[in-house]
Structure formats: C-alpha cells, structure tokens
Enzyme design. Structure first.
Site, PDB file in Angstrom:
ATOM      1  N   CYS A   1      62.954 -21.056  36.759  1.00 13.51           N
ATOM      2  CA  CYS A   1      61.734 -20.501  37.466  1.00 13.51           C
ATOM      3  C   CYS A   1      61.055 -18.813  37.854  1.00 13.51           C
ATOM      4  O   CYS A   1      60.716 -18.542  38.243  1.00 13.51           O
ATOM      5  CB  CYS A   1      62.448 -20.083  39.054  1.00 13.51           C
ATOM      6  SG  CYS A   1      63.074 -22.446  40.004  1.00 13.51           S
TER       7      CYS A   1
ATOM      8  N   HIS B   1      60.602 -12.937  44.839  1.00 17.12           N
ATOM      9  CA  HIS B   1      61.531 -14.566  44.802  1.00 17.12           C
ATOM     10  C   HIS B   1      61.596 -15.006  45.780  1.00 17.12           C
ATOM     11  O   HIS B   1      60.605 -16.357  45.653  1.00 17.12           O
ATOM     12  CB  HIS B   1      62.544 -13.972  43.426  1.00 17.12           C
ATOM     13  CG  HIS B   1      62.599 -15.761  42.400  1.00 17.12           C
ATOM     14  ND1 HIS B   1      61.437 -16.487  42.406  1.00 17.12           N
ATOM     15  CD2 HIS B   1      63.658 -16.336  42.708  1.00 17.12           C
ATOM     16  CE1 HIS B   1      61.574 -17.575  42.369  1.00 17.12           C
ATOM     17  NE2 HIS B   1      63.214 -17.583  42.195  1.00 17.12           N
TER      18      HIS B   1
ATOM     19  N   GLU C   1      68.689 -11.036  46.346  1.00 21.99           N
ATOM     20  CA  GLU C   1      67.643 -10.556  45.966  1.00 21.99           C
ATOM     21  C   GLU C   1      68.179  -8.733  46.185  1.00 21.99           C
ATOM     22  O   GLU C   1      67.020  -8.219  45.730  1.00 21.99           O
ATOM     23  CB  GLU C   1      66.291 -11.083  46.151  1.00 21.99           C
ATOM     24  CG  GLU C   1      65.586 -10.196  45.291  1.00 21.99           C
ATOM     25  CD  GLU C   1      63.980 -11.483  45.719  1.00 21.99           C
ATOM     26  OE1 GLU C   1      63.808 -12.218  46.162  1.00 21.99           O
ATOM     27  OE2 GLU C   1      63.155 -10.964  45.015  1.00 21.99           O
TER      28      GLU C   1
ATOM     29  N   LYS D   1      56.999 -17.724  48.927  1.00 24.09           N
ATOM     30  CA  LYS D   1      57.007 -19.283  49.110  1.00 24.09           C
ATOM     31  C   LYS D   1      57.099 -19.145  50.261  1.00 24.09           C
ATOM     32  O   LYS D   1      57.708 -20.693  50.540  1.00 24.09           O
ATOM     33  CB  LYS D   1      58.674 -18.991  48.871  1.00 24.09           C
ATOM     34  CG  LYS D   1      58.253 -19.084  46.715  1.00 24.09           C
ATOM     35  CD  LYS D   1      59.497 -19.137  45.535  1.00 24.09           C
ATOM     36  CE  LYS D   1      58.987 -18.747  44.659  1.00 24.09           C
ATOM     37  NZ  LYS D   1      59.137 -17.137  44.577  1.00 24.09           N
TER      38      LYS D   1
ATOM     39  N   HIS E   1      58.101 -23.195  46.420  1.00 29.35           N
ATOM     40  CA  HIS E   1      58.526 -22.583  45.358  1.00 29.35           C
ATOM     41  C   HIS E   1      58.028 -23.230  44.175  1.00 29.35           C
ATOM     42  O   HIS E   1      57.730 -24.700  44.289  1.00 29.35           O
ATOM     43  CB  HIS E   1      60.305 -22.584  44.957  1.00 29.35           C
ATOM     44  CG  HIS E   1      60.919 -21.738  43.282  1.00 29.35           C
ATOM     45  ND1 HIS E   1      59.511 -21.249  42.624  1.00 29.35           N
ATOM     46  CD2 HIS E   1      62.260 -21.377  43.709  1.00 29.35           C
ATOM     47  CE1 HIS E   1      60.620 -21.033  42.274  1.00 29.35           C
ATOM     48  NE2 HIS E   1      61.643 -20.725  42.644  1.00 29.35           N
TER      49      HIS E   1
ATOM     50  N   PHE F   1      67.740 -20.405  37.226  1.00 24.86           N
ATOM     51  CA  PHE F   1      68.755 -21.102  36.822  1.00 24.86           C
ATOM     52  C   PHE F   1      68.961 -20.877  35.287  1.00 24.86           C
ATOM     53  O   PHE F   1      67.722 -21.087  34.796  1.00 24.86           O
ATOM     54  CB  PHE F   1      68.270 -22.501  36.671  1.00 24.86           C
ATOM     55  CG  PHE F   1      67.981 -23.596  38.266  1.00 24.86           C
ATOM     56  CD1 PHE F   1      68.479 -21.975  39.536  1.00 24.86           C
ATOM     57  CD2 PHE F   1      68.438 -24.366  38.474  1.00 24.86           C
ATOM     58  CE1 PHE F   1      69.589 -22.702  40.809  1.00 24.86           C
ATOM     59  CE2 PHE F   1      68.919 -25.416  40.247  1.00 24.86           C
ATOM     60  CZ  PHE F   1      69.110 -24.189  40.869  1.00 24.86           C
TER      61      PHE F   1
END
Lengths: 401, 427
Positions: free
Chosen positions: B177, B317, B328, B349, B354, B413
């Site tokens: 991502c 993010h 975050e 988002k 996302h 990830f």
C-alpha cells in the site's frame, strides 16, 4: 588496449553472495558442479511435470537460515528459497546478526508472486459447472477454503517482508516486478544509488520456484515451454527453442568500495557497469540495444581475459538473435540457463553471482554444451547479458574486485 | 532558495509539472477535487460481481471505464493510461508517444483471474474433477497467447512504455500500500542523480475482484459496515472497523527544476523529500513502539531539509483500520510533538477508500492540489472521536488553509513505510 581505471570509493562491489539452485546451495557447490571432470551434467526432473522438464531446487536445510518453524510455515516455497538465499548472502558478507548495519541496509527484491492452492482451485473448478449460482459458489468456497494467510505468501512484496522479519534487513524495502528486467533493474538501481551516494550497502536479488503448475501454465499459454527430451540452450534452437525453467534463489550484498573497506569486508567482484533498456522486439532491435550497451563498456574490456555469461532463456526469437550478437564478439560464452534453468526475476542476479565467482577465482567454468568453447587463460572480466524471454535487454560488466 | 535550481543539499530540485488522477469519484483533477472538497464519497455497493456470502459488500470500484476482457490487469492498465494522458497534457512535456524520461510504475501483482481459469477448465474437456494437469493440457491445445502476455508481471509497464514512449526499462514496483509513493521516490532519485531530467511516476490499481476482496476480508482488514456504503470508511473515528478496497490511479510528471524552467513549464509543486523504512516486526502489523514509522517520517523531513515546525498539513495514510490509525498517530505525535494535535491531518480514504497500490500517487496528487487551491479535503464520517487519537482530522467539512509544505504518508503490509514531503509551487 583496455582502459585501466583506479578503484573509486563509489564503485559498487559484491561482498556477499547467496545462491541456491538445482546445482546446490552456496558458491562452492556451484563451482564444483560447473567444473565436473568429464563435462557438465544437468540436474533435471523430466517426470514430475511431464512433458515439461524443470531444474528442481536442491533440498534446503531451512532451519539453518529460517530458524523459526512458524516463519517457515508462513511462507510459500518461493519465499523460503529467497529468504534462505538472502541469509546465505548475509553470512557470506559477514553481516548476519549485525543489527546496526542490517538496520540501515537497503533492500531491492525482484519478485513474481506466490503459488496458488491447487486443491482449492481444482475443487472450485470442478464444482462450478454444476452450480446453480456459480458466482455465489465461488464466493462461498473462497471464503471457506482459502487459508487466511495464503495471501501473504502470494504477495510480491512479502519476500522482502519475510527477509526483514527473519534476517532484520530494515533500512528500506522495495520490490520490483516484471520477469527478467526486474532483476536487472534491481541491481542497476542499487549500483546507481551507490555511485550517487544515495545508499551505501544493499541486499539485492530474488527467487523463483518453478516447480509449480501455475507457473508452468503461464508459459504453456505462451507455447514457450520446451517439451522434448532435455537439451541445452543453444542446441535447443535447432528444434524450435523453448524454456526449461529452474528454481533459483540469489541474493547479493552490494556496497560501495568505501563502505566495504571501512568495515574490513573482502569484495569478490566489482560491478563496473550495468545497464538496461527495452524495445518492442522487432527483429534487430534487441541487438541494437545490446550493441549500444556494449559500446559503452568496450573501452574497458580487455581482450583475451574476458568472457560472456549469457542469460539467454531458450525462448526462440531472442535466443537466436542473442546467439548471433554474441558470435560477433568472439568471446567464450556460457548460457547458464542450461545449468540452472531459466529463472525469470533472479536470472540476472544469479549470473552476476556466477560471474563474481569466476573472476574471483580467475577462471571461467567449463563449457555447458558443445557450442561453447573452453577458455584456458586467466579470467578478469565477464560480460553478463540478460535478454528477457519477452522484453528487456540488460548487460553488466563484472570485474575482479 | 529563489533562483536556485538546487536544493539545500546541492541536488537538483524536483518539481511536479503535470498531474492526473482517477478514482471512484470520477476521472480527472476537476471532478475529483470538486467531490473531495465537497465531502462526497465514491464508495458504493459492489455491482461488478455478486456479493452473496461476503462479509464486505462495498468498495470504491471504478465502473465507468469499459474493458474488453474484464481482467484486473486490463483495467489497471487503462486507468494508468488515462491519468498519464491527463498528467502529460497538463505538463506539456515531450511530444505524443515520446516522454523524455523513465516510467516508474506502482502496479498490483498481476495474476490470472477466475474467468480465465474457468475458460481453461472448460477447454480441457475434463468432466468431473478438474486439476492443473487439465488446465496445462488445455493451455497448449488452444491459442491462449494473449493471456500469457496479459498475465506477465511486466505487461502493464511494457504496454504503457510502448504507448507513451518513456525511456529505458520501465520499473514496476510493489511495496504494497506504499507502492505509489515508492514510484515517486524512484523518480525523485533518478532526477537527483542526474540520470534523467524528467520521470513519469504512476500508481494504478483496479483489483477489486472476488478473490482479492476475500483475501483482505480473511485477514480481517476490511470494514464490514456495509450500510450505507458511504459511511463505511471512518478514519480516526472510534467506531472505525477497517478499510474499504478501492480502485484508482494517479500520475505525476516530475522534472528537474532546471528542465522545467528551461521549457517554461508551469510548476505545480515540489517533491522536497522522501523517507522510507522497513519494519521487520510482523507481516501485517507495525512495531508496537512505532519506531519504523517515526524513522520514516524523520528521514523524509531530513531528506527535505525541513524542520517539523514547517509542516502545515499531513495527508494521512488513514486507512480506517483500528491498527493503522493508532500507529500513524503514534508516529505523527512523536515526530511533531506537542504541535501534532494542531496540524490538520486528513484522510482521503474516508471518501475514495483505499486505492492500495495507487494510494501513494493518488494522495500525493490530492496533497499538491490542496496546496494549490489553499483548501484541505476533509475526513468524512468523523462522528465519534477516538479519545486515544486527539487529531485534527479536518472533520467532515473542507477547510481553507494556506499550506506551503505538507507530508503524505503511505504504509503497507510487509513492513513498508514511505513518507513524501511536498512543497507548494514557489510563489
């Protein structure tokens, strides 16, 4: 006459190599297999995926590089092969467990993706034609039968992720995809960053597990797989050519000469040049790219003490074109896909490893087939080619460190 | 710095001269910016495939771009082509089919989809039990070469390189991502080392398929708050329960400032710095102490030669998973200290979902638009503040603000963390 250049502190040198393939684990096993008295003997499995032949990975003692069983279980074979090879490279460089260095080491991995669950796919494909509502059945079966962590074993960037977890390489982590050129670009960009001072110490490489029906399916759709009795790369071309794939893992520790010297590391080789380019593969275009790449390194090339390690895949078009290109050079050539099998992403890193091994020992290994000439004299430089079976042309020049 | 083509570290300044963006909100900067600052959601009930039996039935799919074979790879490539066209047109760089620099492409891993697998099974003629041996036999019995090319990992990048005439080997990167931000970082580095005067940096992702959705669902990463779809993504809210998969693409034309000036290009913003840090803690979770995220943010600021006090906006993010938003905030609060709660930190988002591989590029475009327009896009669905996250997330309504320096975060990830420091176009 070749130009000689003084060693530069920003040179990219190879200080660690981890290579695993059908020929064994580690460089010594490869050197031995490639210099077998009486001539080279390929290691192939023609039964398991008949009519296709593959070069199977040597059994690996996984515990030596991936100590936790839980980590081993979380990975598919391609990740285990790569994580194992990365560990060998870090050992060879003398940096395994050096948390300070590993914590700032930059990593670039060339990767494809992981293996499917064949039992689940087969069961679903068997059931779908009989289902009243096939789409709903697909949802239901995938929801119930996919292992939740399988995705992580398939994701391209999770080879790098596993290397961070298992070996602690944690400066940065980038994954490049795209068959052969991704391996070339991984090394090229690492070397360019070293030259420009954008990095000091890299772990670069990739892995490929070919003992997979889904990989074979991809190339079977392209009608690219060799389906006759095993034959080496150049000889295959008389009968139409084709790929014999091989399982390979290869990682290199590449660092600036200054960084290697400061930590007292011994370099086995210097990557004096590495370039990549592309074309649409109309006849002659790949050769034109290679000719430009060669022209850039030719002033450096010493006649009489250099050879070519070719990444020719066996795929008919590019292999025959590369054969013509190399014939004009008049250098001894080794097409290592004959020995390791063609391995897509790690094929260029693996050939850099073999080139580094050869120049550090001052000698080229023996011919792999009748079309390849022996080389008697001292070896100082190796031109490494990587023409993708579909796209991408790469060339590197490896010299004694 | 005015007048200099070099930054404080004597490297070429890297500027943005063209941008393209496409999300579930629409195609192009204008439609997206209007919707985004209007607080509109692009998330919807999935109509691409039946959702019977699925825990999550919403996504930010792009349903307005036609495809021939409906593979994720094909739509991914189409979206990239659309945003590249927009970015190159705005930049006015090169000529048609001749972009004077490399392609740095963030693209999801390419794989065969179920319709092709089913077609091969049907072609095999196998009756009761289908195995991969049957598929292999079928593969060699018909002409499936177009699928071979389609499902090569290199296919998307090579096709785009053919079409737009980018130079050299196209780099297709995946850092999960964070991929879109990595593509930008690759372009910045190439320009800084003088290898290129321009780079085409693209993130694209159109992988909302049944299996892809189920994979994330099985990892418990997705929101299951399906009604109404627009309320599913709730970054920083106490009742956030996961991210919403989405599709989209973003493209940026990067150039050295010297090159942009020489051709009289309009400068839209500056990529001042990039930071990255790998996290070896776990395959899907961040180190609990937040050190890799903190190091990533600090490295980006250091690379930009920017003090934390000078950052006026953080494009988060902000996935809306319980874990991400917590980590975050941990990172942001460590780096920005007492000021952290006063810096606007919003998550696109909440509206577009996302966009995965594309997110870093899509959100970099939105961050630059925010500085260009002097307006910060909101975090919608912010109804129940999470007391553990005392964040100014620009709740629910866009806000006017003059910002000259912003940060865009991307985490993924596999321990992937990338942060970009973006600057407004010089006065």
């Amino acid at each position: 006459m070749s130009e000689t250049r003084a060693p530069n502190p920003r040179d990219a040198v190879i200080t660690g190599i981890g290579l695993v393939s059908c020929l064994g684990a580690g460089l010594d096993a490869h050197w031995e297999a490639l210099n077998r008295p009486g001539g080279f003997q390929p290691v192939v499995d023609a039964e398991r995926f008949a009519p296709f032949t593959v070069h199977p990975m040597v059994p690996l003692e996984l515990d030596r590089q991936i100590p936790k069983k839980g980590d081993q279980r979380q990975m598919e074979a391609w990740q285990r092969i790569g994580t194992y090879a990365a560990g060998l490279a870090l050992d060879d460089a003398g940096v395994k467990g050096n948390a300070e260095l590993l914590g700032r080491m930059d990593m670039i991995v060339a990767a494809g993706g992981g293996e499917r669950d064949y039992a689940v796919d087969g069961a679903i494909l068997s059931a779908l034609p009989h289902a009243a509502n096939p789409e709903a059945l697909l949802n239901e079966r995938l929801m119930n039968e996919l292992r939740p962590t399988l995705f992580l074993a398939q994701l391209s960037n999770l080879l790098a992720g596993n290397i961070s977890i298992v070996h602690g390489v944690a400066g940065s982590s980038r994954t490049f995809m795209g068959e052969e050129p991704s391996g070339t670009d991984a090394v090229r960009i690492a070397c360019a960053r070293i030259a420009a001072g954008q990095g000091e110490c890299f772990l670069v490489g990739g892995s490929y597990n070919t003992e997979r029906p889904d990989i074979l399916l991809q190339y079977a759709m392209g009608r690219l797989l060799w389906r006759r009795e095993y034959a080496p790369v150049w000889r295959r071309q008389a009968d139409g050519g084709g790929l014999v794939l091989g399982s390979v893992g290869c990682f290199l520790v590449i660092e600036s000469r200054a960084h290697a010297a400061a930590r007292g590391a011994r370099a086995s080789a210097h990557i004096a040049a590495i370039t990549s380019d592309r074309c649409r593969r109309e006849p002659g275009q790949a050769s034109a790219n290679a000719a430009r790449q060669l022209a850039a390194v030719r002033p450096r090339l010493a006649a009489g003490s250099s050879a070519v390690i070719s990444g020719a895949s066996g795929a008919p078009g590019p292999t025959t074109e590369e054969e013509s290109f190399l014939q004009e050079l008049g250098l001894p050539v080794r097409a290592t896909a004959t020995a390791l099998g063609h391995s897509m992403e790690p094929s260029l890193p693996a050939n850099l490893a073999l080139a580094a091994m050869a120049v550090s020992r001052g000698r080229l290994f023996g011919p792999l087939e009748a079309a390849e000439a022996p080389m008697e004299g001292e070896l100082q430089q190796v031109l490494v080619t990587s023409w993708g079976h579909w796209r991408g042309e790469g060339m590197a020049l490896v010299e004694a460190a | 710095m005015a007048g200099s083509d070099r930054d404080s570290k004597s490297r070429p300044v890297v500027v943005v001269t063209g941008m393209g963006v496409l999300t579930s909100l629409g195609a192009g900067q204008a439609d997206n910016w209007g919707a985004l600052t209007g607080g509109r959601s692009g998330l919807r009930r999935i109509s691409r495939f039946p959702t019977d039996g699925l825990r999550t039935t919403v996504a930010g799919t792009v349903d307005f771009v036609p495809t021939e074979e409906a593979t994720a790879a094909e739509l991914t490539e189409k979206l990239a082509g659309m945003v590249i066209e927009e970015a190159i047109a705005e930049s006015g760089i090169g000529s048609k089919g001749d972009f004077p620099g490399p392609l740095m492409l963030a693209v999801p891993p390419v794989e065969m989809d179920w319709p092709q697998r089913r077609a091969l099974a049907a072609a095999s003629g196998a009756n009761e039990t289908v195995t991969y041996e049957d598929l292999l036999r079928a593969a060699e019995s018909g002409d499936f070469s177009r699928w071979y090319r389609r499902f090569l990992f290199a296919s998307v990048g090579e096709n785009l390189a053919d079409r737009f005439g980018t130079k050299g080997s196209p780099v297709a990167t995946s850092t999960a991502c964070a991929s879109g931000a990595t593509a930008i970082q690759l372009g910045v580095e190439a320009i800084r080392r003088g290898e290129a005067e321009a780079a085409l940096c693209v993130g694209t992702d159109a992988s909302v398929t049944q299996e892809a959705l189920i994979r994330f669902s099985l990892l418990s990463a997705l929101s299951t708050r399906n009604d109404p779809p627009a309320a599913a993504a709730r970054p920083f809210s106490k009742d956030r329960d996961g991210f919403v998969m989405a599709e989209g693409a973003g493209a940026l034309v990067l150039e050295s400032l010297a090159h942009a000036r020489a051709r009289g290009a309009r400068i839209l913003g500056v990529v001042e710095g990039c930071g990255e840090k790998a996290d070896g803690f776990h395959r899907t979770r961040s180190s609990p102490d937040g050190r890799p995220i903190i190091a990533c943010l600090r490295e980006a600021l250091e690379d930009a030669g920017a003090a934390p006090e000078t950052v006026g906006y953080v494009n988060a993010h902000g996935t809306g998973t319980p874990e991400n938003d917590k980590m975050e905030w941990l990172g942001v609060s460590a780096v920005f200290g007492e000021r952290a709660g006063a810096i606007p930190i919003s998550s696109n988002k909440s509206m577009i979902g996302h966009t995965l591989t594309a997110a870093g590029a899509v959100e970099a475009v939105f961050t630059l638009l925010a500085m260009q327009h002097g307006r910060l896009p909101p975090t919608i669905n912010y109804e129940i503040p999470d007391p553990a996250l005392p964040v100014d997330c620009v709740p629910n309504v866009a806000r006017d603000a003059q910002v000259t320096r912003a940060v865009s975060n991307s985490f993924g990830f596999g321990g992937q963390n990338v942060t970009l420091v973006l600057g407004a176009a010089p006065g």
